[in-house]
Design an enzyme around this catalytic site. Structure first.
Site, short mmCIF file in Angstrom:
data_model
loop_
_atom_site.label_atom_id
_atom_site.label_comp_id
_atom_site.label_asym_id
_atom_site.label_seq_id
_atom_site.Cartn_x
_atom_site.Cartn_y
_atom_site.Cartn_z
N TYR A 21 0.80 -1.23 0.00
CA TYR A 21 0.00 0.00 0.00
C TYR A 21 0.83 1.28 0.00
CZ TYR A 21 -4.14 -2.82 0.59
OH TYR A 21 -5.14 -3.72 0.38
N TYR A 149 -12.00 -6.70 6.81
CA TYR A 149 -10.84 -6.90 5.93
C TYR A 149 -10.65 -8.40 5.74
CZ TYR A 149 -6.32 -7.08 3.80
OH TYR A 149 -5.31 -7.36 2.91
N ASP A 250 -13.54 -15.84 9.20
CA ASP A 250 -12.16 -15.53 8.83
C ASP A 250 -11.39 -15.32 10.13
OD1 ASP A 250 -9.79 -14.33 8.18
OD2 ASP A 250 -10.63 -12.96 6.69
N LYS A 279 -1.79 -16.33 8.77
CA LYS A 279 -0.95 -15.49 9.62
C LYS A 279 -0.14 -16.28 10.67
CE LYS A 279 -2.47 -10.95 8.61
NZ LYS A 279 -3.76 -10.47 8.14
C1 PLP Z 1 -4.29 -10.55 6.77
C2 PLP Z 1 -5.68 -11.00 6.64
C3 PLP Z 1 -6.14 -11.60 5.46
C4 PLP Z 1 -5.26 -11.77 4.24
O1 PLP Z 1 -4.17 -12.59 4.47
P1 PLP Z 1 -2.89 -12.50 3.50
O2 PLP Z 1 -2.01 -13.60 3.99
O3 PLP Z 1 -2.32 -11.14 3.69
O4 PLP Z 1 -3.37 -12.73 2.12
C5 PLP Z 1 -7.45 -12.01 5.41
N1 PLP Z 1 -8.26 -11.85 6.46
C6 PLP Z 1 -7.86 -11.29 7.62
C7 PLP Z 1 -8.81 -11.15 8.77
C8 PLP Z 1 -6.56 -10.82 7.74
O5 PLP Z 1 -6.17 -10.23 8.88
#
Ligand code: PLP
Length: 432
Positions: A21, A149, A250, A279
């Site tokens: 970004y 996000y 997520d 992550k």
């Molecule tokens: C970081 C994140 C993503 C995307 O993961 P990347 O490994 O950066 O593609 C998706 N959802 C959430 C909640 C995140 O924090």
């Protein structure tokens, strides 16, 4: 090991390499990091800074951990990678076993991929293929809440907040989804049924076209660091049953203990139909993600037109990544992580509390090993980052939020250095 600032390196980086970004014409400053160990990053000029970011939620055990290093070294000696089409290996099977074991019981099937965004694409495709297989091919849209996000690829972007996610730039390319307002009931607030009304109305009107609701449970991360009521998640689970819609959670940011429970959905005592993790999955060592689902969803997909789930990345279930993920999860489970996260929570609450008194601070909130100071106005990222570096701390705010989610192994003194720096920098941001 003190080196002079490597101007050549920084110059080349500035001219040729994109960072997340940023502009290539007027890039934000970057710092040269040469190594990392425990909770400290060593910069090119020899300075050491305490890491308050866990490299975006990932490095929960800190850096350069001997057990994680060993897991990768041992795996390299066997094989670094093989294709996953037609082949399998112990690291994939052991990791799947662990994931199925620590996630809610109905999640029984695992799809490995290479990043969080891709795991979200996979979750969306699973939901669409599931309904298609059941003869309900109209159910192709997603419903979510604002300020979310879920990643940067086009499908994942479509369920990110439409404003901060700049959907207008990609009109026609990013699928249009349904958005309910983000919950107003904070984590501790008394539940107000009004909060779910928008979501319920959208479901009433559009459930025939909606394949799934996707949420970051309890904590909305990069979309604004908001914490919301577990009751909201429970109500969404009920509505999903009522309206024949799947629930995708997520847990890419919240997973592996960050909010004080292994997964945030445990706070709502519910289980999703599909769940994404990433992550911290590898303790921040390598890029790896997984999408888990139920027998019901996988049976549905497998009885469809193709009989197969239509996805298969080249680096699926990479053995190095799986091995370090196994080591990271074992390290987590065998550590007193709940106690550590609770201690971080208590200290963040106590230490960050004084920020509440600054007139330019909108809110201070803490949950698990996450501390957030939300300003009334956007912070100057480059200036704030430099001020943190000068105080020996690595933090990277965005928009109006200055936040920390340190490695779980951080001690009181190092965390005190982070929170002390936050108070000083926040105070300075209030001065004209
Ligand atoms: C970081 C994140 C993503 C995307 O993961 P990347 O490994 O950066 O593609 C998706 N959802 C959430 C909640 C995140 O924090």
């Amino acid at each position: 090991m003190k080196e002079p600032v490597d101007h050549e390196l920084l110059k080349y980086d500035r001219e040729h390499i994109w960072h997340p970004y940023t502009s290539m014409k007027d890039p934000l400053p970057v710092y040269h990091v040469v190594s990392a160990k425990g909770v400290r990053l060593t910069l090119g000029d020899g300075r050491k800074v305490v890491d308050g970011m866990s490299s975006w939620w990932a490095a929960i055990h800190g850096y350069n951990h001997p057990q994680l290093n060993r897991a990768i070294r041992d795996q390299v000696a066997d094989m670094s990678h093989v294709m996953f089409g037609g082949l399998t290996h112990r690291p994939a099977v052991e990791l799947a076993t662990l994931l199925i074991d620590i996630t809610p019981a109905p999640l029984q099937k695992v799809f490995f991929s290479d990043s969080g965004s891709v795991s979200v694409e996979i979750a969306i495709k699973m939901a669409i293929q599931y309904w298609s297989a059941l003869g309900r091919g109209k159910k192709q849209r997603l419903l979510t809440i604002r300020s979310g996000y879920h990643g940067d690829t086009l499908g994942a972007m479509s369920v990110c907040d439409p404003i901060t996610g700049m959907h207008h730039l990609f009109r026609g390319m990013v699928p249009e989804q349904y958005f309910a307002d983000s919950p107003r009931c904070g984590y501790q607030d008394e539940w107000n049924e009004e909060d779910i009304a928008g979501m319920k109305n959208l479901l009433k009107d559009h459930h025939q076209e909606i394949a799934a609701i996707i949420l970051e449970p309890i904590v909305q991360g990069a979309g604004g660091m908001r914490f919301y009521s577990p009751q909201y998640v429970r109500r969404v689970r009920e509505l999903c049953h009522e309206f024949d819609v799947l629930l995708i959670l997520d847990e890419i940011a919240t997973g592996f203990g960050r909010t004080g429970t292994m997964f945030a959905c445990e706070k709502a005592d519910i289980s999703p139909d599909i769940m994404c993790v990433g992550k911290a999955l590898t303790g921040g060592y390598m890029s790896l993600a997984a999408t888990l689902t139920t027998q019901q969803v996988s049976d549905g997909i497998s009885s469809g037109e193709t009989g197969s789930f239509m996805h298969g990345p080249t680096f699926m279930a990479n053995p190095l990544a799986c091995s370090v993920a196994i080591a990271s999860i074992r390290l987590l489970i065998s550590s007193p992580w709940e106690k550590r996260v609770r201690a971080i929570e208590k200290q963040l609450e106590r230490d960050l509390h004084p920020c509440q008194n600054f007139p330019h601070v909108h809110d201070v909130r803490v949950l698990g090993a996450i501390g957030v100071v939300e300003l009334r106005h956007p912070a100057d990222m480059a200036r704030v980052q430099e001020r943190f570096i000068n105080r020996g701390v690595w933090l990277r705010p965005f928009g109006r939020v200055i936040y920390t989610m340190p490695p779980y192994i951080i001690n009181k003194k190092d965390l005190g250095q982070i929170t002390g720096a936050v108070i000083e920098v926040v105070e300075e941001e209030g001065q004209p």
